[in-house]
Design an enzyme around this catalytic site. Structure first.
Site, PDB file in Angstrom:
ATOM      1  NE  ARG A   1       6.873  90.182  54.012  1.00  0.00           N
ATOM      2  CZ  ARG A   1       7.592  89.460  53.135  1.00  0.00           C
ATOM      3  NH1 ARG A   1       8.743  89.927  52.689  1.00  0.00           N
ATOM      4  NH2 ARG A   1       7.179  88.303  52.692  1.00  0.00           N
TER       5      ARG A   1
ATOM      6  CD  GLN B   1       5.335  94.504  50.848  1.00  0.00           C
ATOM      7  OE1 GLN B   1       6.191  94.778  50.008  1.00  0.00           O
ATOM      8  NE2 GLN B   1       5.536  93.635  51.817  1.00  0.00           N
TER       9      GLN B   1
ATOM     10  CB  SER C   1       7.343  86.359  48.837  1.00  0.00           C
ATOM     11  OG  SER C   1       7.514  87.044  50.044  1.00  0.00           O
ATOM     12  N   PRO C   2       6.226  89.321  48.105  1.00  0.00           N
ATOM     13  CG  PRO C   2       5.932  90.884  49.802  1.00  0.00           C
ATOM     14  CD  PRO C   2       5.681  89.459  49.450  1.00  0.00           C
TER      15      PRO C   2
ATOM     16  NE  ARG D   1      15.951  83.896  48.397  1.00  0.00           N
ATOM     17  CZ  ARG D   1      16.758  83.389  49.316  1.00  0.00           C
ATOM     18  NH1 ARG D   1      18.059  83.481  49.158  1.00  0.00           N
ATOM     19  NH2 ARG D   1      16.278  82.797  50.393  1.00  0.00           N
TER      20      ARG D   1
ATOM     21  CB  CYS E   1      11.884  95.562  45.007  1.00  0.00           C
ATOM     22  SG  CYS E   1      11.145  96.596  46.242  1.00  0.00           S
TER      23      CYS E   1
ATOM     24  CE1 TYR F   1      13.305  99.382  52.777  1.00  0.00           C
ATOM     25  CE2 TYR F   1      11.963  97.428  53.089  1.00  0.00           C
ATOM     26  CZ  TYR F   1      13.022  98.064  52.483  1.00  0.00           C
ATOM     27  OH  TYR F   1      13.807  97.395  51.581  1.00  0.00           O
TER      28      TYR F   1
HETATM   29  C1  FMN Z   1      14.594  90.561  44.569  1.00  0.00           C
HETATM   30  C2  FMN Z   1      13.853  90.627  45.858  1.00  0.00           C
HETATM   31  C3  FMN Z   1      13.050  91.717  46.139  1.00  0.00           C
HETATM   32  C4  FMN Z   1      12.332  91.798  47.320  1.00  0.00           C
HETATM   33  N1  FMN Z   1      11.469  92.822  47.548  1.00  0.00           N
HETATM   34  C5  FMN Z   1      10.641  92.805  48.616  1.00  0.00           C
HETATM   35  C6  FMN Z   1       9.602  93.741  48.754  1.00  0.00           C
HETATM   36  O1  FMN Z   1       9.386  94.579  47.902  1.00  0.00           O
HETATM   37  N2  FMN Z   1       8.843  93.703  49.865  1.00  0.00           N
HETATM   38  C7  FMN Z   1       9.041  92.760  50.831  1.00  0.00           C
HETATM   39  O2  FMN Z   1       8.332  92.756  51.824  1.00  0.00           O
HETATM   40  N3  FMN Z   1       9.990  91.840  50.693  1.00  0.00           N
HETATM   41  C8  FMN Z   1      10.775  91.823  49.605  1.00  0.00           C
HETATM   42  N4  FMN Z   1      11.706  90.829  49.437  1.00  0.00           N
HETATM   43  C9  FMN Z   1      11.796  89.760  50.453  1.00  0.00           C
HETATM   44  C10 FMN Z   1      10.966  88.549  50.013  1.00  0.00           C
HETATM   45  O3  FMN Z   1       9.585  88.845  49.934  1.00  0.00           O
HETATM   46  C11 FMN Z   1      11.176  87.380  50.970  1.00  0.00           C
HETATM   47  O4  FMN Z   1      10.709  87.746  52.237  1.00  0.00           O
HETATM   48  C12 FMN Z   1      12.625  86.959  51.072  1.00  0.00           C
HETATM   49  O5  FMN Z   1      13.249  86.942  49.800  1.00  0.00           O
HETATM   50  C13 FMN Z   1      12.742  85.562  51.676  1.00  0.00           C
HETATM   51  O6  FMN Z   1      12.027  84.634  50.902  1.00  0.00           O
HETATM   52  P1  FMN Z   1      12.747  83.582  49.918  1.00  0.00           P
HETATM   53  O7  FMN Z   1      13.717  82.817  50.741  1.00  0.00           O
HETATM   54  O8  FMN Z   1      11.624  82.736  49.390  1.00  0.00           O
HETATM   55  O9  FMN Z   1      13.434  84.355  48.834  1.00  0.00           O
HETATM   56  C14 FMN Z   1      12.448  90.757  48.265  1.00  0.00           C
HETATM   57  C15 FMN Z   1      13.276  89.671  47.995  1.00  0.00           C
HETATM   58  C16 FMN Z   1      13.949  89.583  46.793  1.00  0.00           C
HETATM   59  C17 FMN Z   1      14.789  88.375  46.509  1.00  0.00           C
END
Ligand code: FMN
Ligand code: FAD
Length: 780
Positions: free
Chosen positions: A622, A492, A414-415, A716, A417, A574
């Site tokens: 998204r 993205q 997943s994306p 994560r 940052c 956003y």
């Molecule tokens: C450190 C971090 C950075 C993230 N940056 C982005 C991002 O740049 N773009 C985005 O759409 N979601 C971002 N997310 C959200 C994740 O893509 C994801 O939707 C969210 O963490 C839930 O998934 P998970 O439970 O597997 O962590 C970020 C999440 C984390 C933990």
């Protein structure tokens, strides 16, 4: 000690039994408005686990209960002319009246004073008691009379259901789904004693109204059900017993205790009957309250608080599963197009408690059938000819194609940052970060939200795509991914909108920079944190033209870099999400108001990017499928959004939720956003990617094989384990996953260790099953 119990259902009687048994000198009394032999409903189900708890709490009543059970192991599902069987489910059924009779006798034997046929005189009448236990059921008067303390919410669910009975023998738990001129109807039927069954029939409110049945017209209801489910019932008669068409109330309370008054069972929390847990919850609450009381015998007022803190998490977990299950039955239409094998798997896995692996332990044959069906279906979609003796891979390792992009498997990074760029430039950190995840086996990986202009960044550490140097830096990463792995990589693109010019994740996230802030724009001049965040400037049409051009320029740069797919970020509050949500868009021009208006600019940006993005490469978006805010976006809105996106050439919806506004109140849990991916996929007819608290290969297999999403993104988990997919392949014993040849020695070891761990787990499971069968035999 004086203990007053209001309500002589399973919760009240069982608590009274346990309390009197431990404190024979205490005055324990129960007031119950019904006579001892009045009964509502027909039979109830209890799982093996609950029986073990009952055995430990009070052996004599357990023995009587266990001796009165009907056991079954199999579930039969009738769907579109097929009857499918699933084994290994281990349930027991008992007549409600029999259970109450056993508890009533045990209470009398211990000296509990039960006053039947007496309406409780109200909470004031219990002033002299040390402990007042309100076990007065789902419509609890005590809860309402102390509503200011308990702060209950009662959410009436839309479906209609009715409890009925039948004198017949069923081979196992039976589900049946039928469609007639009024709509879809489901039958849940189970035997609670030889030759006697409970039937629950459920339908949507619309189908119920269309049927013309009266809420309390039991005769017409019985006749209707006899005709509709004649085959399942073998033409038998349907019996009624206050069989009214009800709607299920989901009861929650902010707290379950007030001074010495404590709520127990349905009075505190209701769990939809489709997971058969109401009685279990009620009796296990009683066990927990009794435990807390025993620890505070000298100060019983402390027991309620301790009971609540001990019990709440488990009760909420079960309530959450029950709610997930009820959503399935409210939305059967969503699954109605599915092949029987997939429908049955979606039904079994509806509450998330039964997953692909869990079902395999119960019924390996059924999961093997799911694998074979799934592999055939994928082969058909991918235009691949399967050999006759094909060995189906676990569903997560099946390929997926979007336009010209072929993914090796269904796992996605997943994306995320990294907050590590300078003026938008990705550097060596990014090369190593993305490079190692590309080697980890996922079929697709996303870049972090990459911003289309310097002032579009969330933080000074965000990557960008607005300078020629950025193209070179990203190209280096994309080329590494393509040269050294089989992963595909998606870019993205986003614009931070009102969440821009803020601090890094590990500083104060979403808070304005301490210095060096840049001006920000948004659809409406609403600061993210009122009084703290910068107030964004409301965008003019000229601003929109500029931003759109920035997106197009960034997309063109993405083409140059060689990305395989492009995603536009329209989630998490956003800029583009800011237009879509009514919480953040208060405009009165053609870009605000109706959903159609709010989507106008985001769709314009999408279409402009689609025009420059190569036709054979897919594009995704998204979205935040719900804002988790009253008055904000809902699942229904997200279906409309997905349809609009599909119409302008979007290939996949990446389904996230929330983060629109600090007021959001998400309901977290395992795979908590999946239900929205499921809704969009099956109602808007577009591929979806699920994300959010997906942490295991088992969950990925469950998600894709049940048709709830096409891809599963993990964020994560990929930070902690870049090689998630390789490890998952080792766990499944699946080899065709593309280990880098440099790592093959590690692969060999990983498969050996995984196999050993599996054997150990199977040995342990076999030991505990043997124990379970032993006590079941003894009980029978
Ligand atoms: C450190 C971090 C950075 C993230 N940056 C982005 C991002 O740049 N773009 C985005 O759409 N979601 C971002 N997310 C959200 C994740 O893509 C994801 O939707 C969210 O963490 C839930 O998934 P998970 O439970 O597997 O962590 C970020 C999440 C984390 C933990
Ligand atoms: C009508 C009905 C039928 C059901 N049928 C089934 C079934 O077939 N299968 C299944 O699995 N689950 C069934 N359930 C759900 C399941 O029985 C409940 O989840 C479980 O009984 C909860 O136990 P409880 O003791 O908390 O509440 P309840 O069993 O509802 O018991 C509460 C008791 O309090 C009494 N009461 C309430 N107010 C007062 C008052 N003011 N004064 C005196 N007494 C009062 C009621 O008469 C009742 O006996 C049914 C529930 C209901 C209400």
């Amino acid at each position: 000690m004086r203990i007053d119990v209001i309500g002589g259902g399973p919760a009240g009687l069982y608590f009274a039994i346990l309390a009197k048994k431990s404190l024979p000198n205490a005055a324990v009394s129960v007031v119950e408005r019904n006579r001892p032999d009045d009964t509502f409903g027909f039979g109830i189900v209890l799982s093996d686990e609950t029986l073990a708890n009952l055995k430990a709490a009070d052996e004599p009543s357990y023995r009587d209960i266990a001796a009165s059970f009907a056991y079954w192991d199999d579930i039969y599902t009738w769907y579109r002319g097929e009857v499918m069987k699933s084994s290994g489910h281990g349930f027991s059924g008992i007549r409600r009246l029999t259970l109450l009779g056993i508890l009533q006798r045990r209470a009398a034997e211990l000296g509990v004073e039960v006053r039947y046929g007496v309406e409780d005189a109200g909470i004031e009448s219990h002033r002299g008691a040390d402990l007042v236990v309100a076990a007065d059921g789902i419509n609890s008067r005590v809860r309402e009379s102390l509503a200011q303390s308990f702060r209950p919410t009662v959410e009436m669910r839309p479906n209609r259901f009715v409890w009925l009975g039948a004198k017949m023998t069923l081979p196992g738990f039976t589900y049946s789904f039928r469609e007639n001129e009024h709509g879809l109807w489901n039958l849940h039927a189970y035997m609670y004693t030889e030759g006697e069954c409970t039937l629950v029939v459920e339908t949507t409110n619309e189908a119920f109204l269309a049927s013309g049945l009266g809420v309390e017209d039991e005769r017409a209801t019985a006749a209707y059900v006899e005709k509709l489910f004649a085959e399942e019932l073998g033409g038998g008669k349907v019996l009624t017993n206050r069989s009214f068409w009800r709607q299920f109330p989901v009861v929650r309370c902010a707290t379950w205790h007030h001074e010495n008054v404590v709520l127990l069972g349905d009075a505190a929390h209701s769990a939809h009957w489709s997971i058969g847990s109401g009685t279990k919850l009620a009796m296990e609450d009683a066990i927990a309250l009794h435990g807390a009381l025993m620890r505070h015998v000298h100060n019983p007022r402390r027991a309620p608080g301790e009971y609540e803190s001990e019990r709440r998490q488990e009760a909420e977990r079960i309530q959450h599963s029950a709610n997930t299950s009820l959503v399935f039955f409210e939305n059967v239409r969503r699954f109605w197009h599915m092949d029987p094998v997939q429908f049955n798997f979606a039904l079994m896995s509806r509450s998330k408690q039964i997953t692909y692996e869990n079902l395999r332990m119960r019924d390996a044959k059924l999961v093997a059938e799911v694998d074979r069906w799934w592999t055939r279906r994928v082969a058909e979609a991918e235009g691949v000819r399967l050999p006759k003796d094909f060995a189906p891979p676990p569903p997560m390792f099946s390929p997926f194609t979007l336009r010209g992009m072929k993914l090796r498997n269904r796992v996605v990074v997943s994306p995320m940052c990294q907050y590590s760029a300078t003026d938008g430039m990705p550097d060596d950190w990014h090369l190593v970060h993305y490079g190692s995840r590309a080697l980890g086996g996922a079929g697709l990986m996303f870049t972090e939200m990459t911003c289309v202009a310097a002032d579009a960044r969330i933080t000074p550490g965000c990557t960008g795509m607005y300078k020629a140097e950025h193209v070179l830096a990203w190209k280096r990463i994309v080329e590494f991914v393509h040269a050294r792995s089989e992963a595909k990589i998606a870019l993205q693109l986003g614009h931070a909108g009102r969440k821009g010019s803020t601090q890094l994740l590990w500083e104060e996230m979403d808070m304005p920079l301490k210095s060096g802030n840049w001006p920000i724009v948004a659809p409406s001049p609403l600061p993210y944190h009122p009084g703290v965040s910068q107030v964004p400037r409301e965008m003019s049409r000229a601003d929109m033209d500029r931003v759109k051009a920035e997106f197009v320029r960034a997309a063109e740069m993405g083409v140059e870099c060689g990305f395989d797919m492009l995603e536009l970020h329209m989630a998490h509050g956003y800029l583009l999400a800011g237009f879509i949500s009514p919480v953040t868009n208060r405009r009165t021009d053609e870009y605000g108001g109706s959903l159609e208006n709010r989507l106008r600019f985001p769709l314009e940006v999408f279409a402009a990017c689609r025009a420059v993005w190569p036709n054979d490469k897919p594009m995704s978006v998204r979205i935040s499928a719900t804002d988790w805010i009253p008055g904000g976006l809902t699942g229904e809105d997200s279906v409309a959004i997905a349809k609009a996106l599909k119409a302008v050439g979007c290939d996949l919806v990446d389904v996230s939720t929330g983060q629109t506004d600090p007021a959001s109140k998400p309901v977290y849990g395992r795979m908590y956003q999946l239900v929205f991916a499921e809704q969009i996929r099956n109602e808007a007819g577009i591929a979806t990617m699920a994300v959010g608290a997906i942490t295991t290969a088992d969950q990925v297999n469950t998600i894709v094989a049940s048709g709830r999403a096409d891809l599963a993104a993990l964020a994560r988990p990929h930070l902690a384990d870049p090689y998630f997919t390789l490890h998952a392949a080792a766990e499944c014993g699946y080899h065709d996953v593309g280990w880098p040849k440099q790592y093959l020695s590690g692969a060999q070891q990983a498969y050996t260790l995984a196999q050993r761990a599996k054997e150990d787990a199977a040995r342990k499971a076999a030991q505990s099953t043997a124990g379970g069968l032993e006590w079941k035999k003894r009980a029978a």
